[in-house]
Scaffold this motif. Sequence first.
Motif, mmCIF file in Angstrom:
data_model
loop_
_atom_site.group_PDB
_atom_site.id
_atom_site.type_symbol
_atom_site.label_atom_id
_atom_site.label_comp_id
_atom_site.label_asym_id
_atom_site.label_seq_id
_atom_site.Cartn_x
_atom_site.Cartn_y
_atom_site.Cartn_z
ATOM 1 N N SER A 5 -18.346 44.105 36.598
ATOM 2 C CA SER A 5 -18.280 43.871 35.150
ATOM 3 C C SER A 5 -17.496 42.595 34.851
ATOM 4 N N ARG A 6 -16.398 42.394 35.590
ATOM 5 C CA ARG A 6 -15.612 41.183 35.381
ATOM 6 C C ARG A 6 -16.413 39.942 35.772
ATOM 7 N N SER A 13 -23.375 40.338 28.850
ATOM 8 C CA SER A 13 -22.857 41.060 30.020
ATOM 9 C C SER A 13 -22.822 42.564 29.815
ATOM 10 N N GLU A 18 -15.978 47.848 38.492
ATOM 11 C CA GLU A 18 -15.035 47.113 37.655
ATOM 12 C C GLU A 18 -15.115 45.613 37.932
ATOM 13 N N ASN A 19 -15.132 45.245 39.214
ATOM 14 C CA ASN A 19 -15.204 43.825 39.562
ATOM 15 C C ASN A 19 -16.551 43.216 39.178
ATOM 16 N N GLU A 39 -18.754 34.008 29.674
ATOM 17 C CA GLU A 39 -17.795 33.082 29.091
ATOM 18 C C GLU A 39 -18.360 31.668 28.968
ATOM 19 N N GLU A 90 -18.643 39.089 33.022
ATOM 20 C CA GLU A 90 -17.897 38.493 31.914
ATOM 21 C C GLU A 90 -17.666 37.001 32.166
ATOM 22 N N ILE A 91 -17.416 36.640 33.435
ATOM 23 C CA ILE A 91 -17.229 35.221 33.791
ATOM 24 C C ILE A 91 -18.489 34.437 33.452
#
Length: 381
Positions: free
Chosen positions: A290-291, A305, A287-288, A298, A294-295
């Motif tokens: 993937s985040r 991503s 999960e982290n 952005e 995403e950063i």
Amino acid sequence: MDQTIGGGGNGGGASSDVVADLDGFKRNVDEIVANVDKLEKQLIEVEQFYQSNGNNSIQGNNSKGGPVVKEKVREKHLIATKKPLLLDAARTETAAAKRMQELMRQFATILRQITQHKWAWPFMEPVDVEGLGLHDYYEVIEKPMDFSTIKSKMEAKDGTGYKNVREIYADVRLIFKNAMKYNNEKHDVHVMAKTLLEKFEEKWLQLLPKVAEEEARSLEEEAQAQLDLQLAQETAYANMARELSNELEEVDIHLKNLKEMVIQKCRKLSTHEKKLLGTALTKLSPENLSRALEIVAENNPNFQSSAEEVDLDIDAQTDFTLWRLKIFVKDALDVQGKSSGGIAANHNDFMDDKKNNKRRREICDSLAKTNSKRTKKIAAL
């Protein structure tokens, strides 16, 4: 944040630049905080309005389409819709007042016919209780009434007069009902009162259809006014919500620009720090991870991503992205360490990890390849 703001020199100019940068940053932060506080109060007001009116309907005198709008912030958003409503309400009220005046004029004709009757004299003035020795009168009669009192109230200009015809009708009936109540059926006053009441009721029945029509019309106009006010408030708060959304977007942009400004003042990550960041990314939970991707996405439109194969080149990322990644990874690993300390994963967690391992290995391999390329380049120099 483990960062240095400003240049690396020791001169007074560099020091003053740092102070100026910090002062400017503080002013920006203070402005954002003040703006967010203001927006938060308005947002709470909008939420309370929709919560309080979510299940309300227009009904009764206690449901006037919501609370009366008095606060400045509400006046700001209602001003565009309130003026037309006030003009419409004034015109409607004026028209209704004219119709009621006409009804009262017609009622006054009935009243004049009754008071001119030869048997009306006992009811023209208040009962002379003391002069007639009627010591128990106020014990029997709760609310005395007479035609002179009705006339005075009809002519009153101080707001204490009758508001509608039905109020006058009730007081006229009270005159005769009081007389019939206090005097027995064989008494002359009782007979006179009963006779005049019957004549009055006959004339009232002729006027009653017009009275009922006006009452129905007034109720309809009042309901429409309440509905208009409700719709005006909903429109105003919808506009306020839309403006809040736009202002919040501006705050987000301001914050992003402020972040970029701070990053520009920060030193660049060293090659060693980038290598450590790449290694730390491989330790993140799915999960982290993937985040984190995403950063990167952005600030890098070309980076996908969610693609099947991810090629993450640390060196290709901007300083802003790298610092965001570094802060995020540090916090994420701290949380992971606290949540997993001394707690053994159960079977379901193990199975979930197996499902996510494939994508995680792909990303880790990509990072490893990038680090390998960087090592070969360094060795060739």
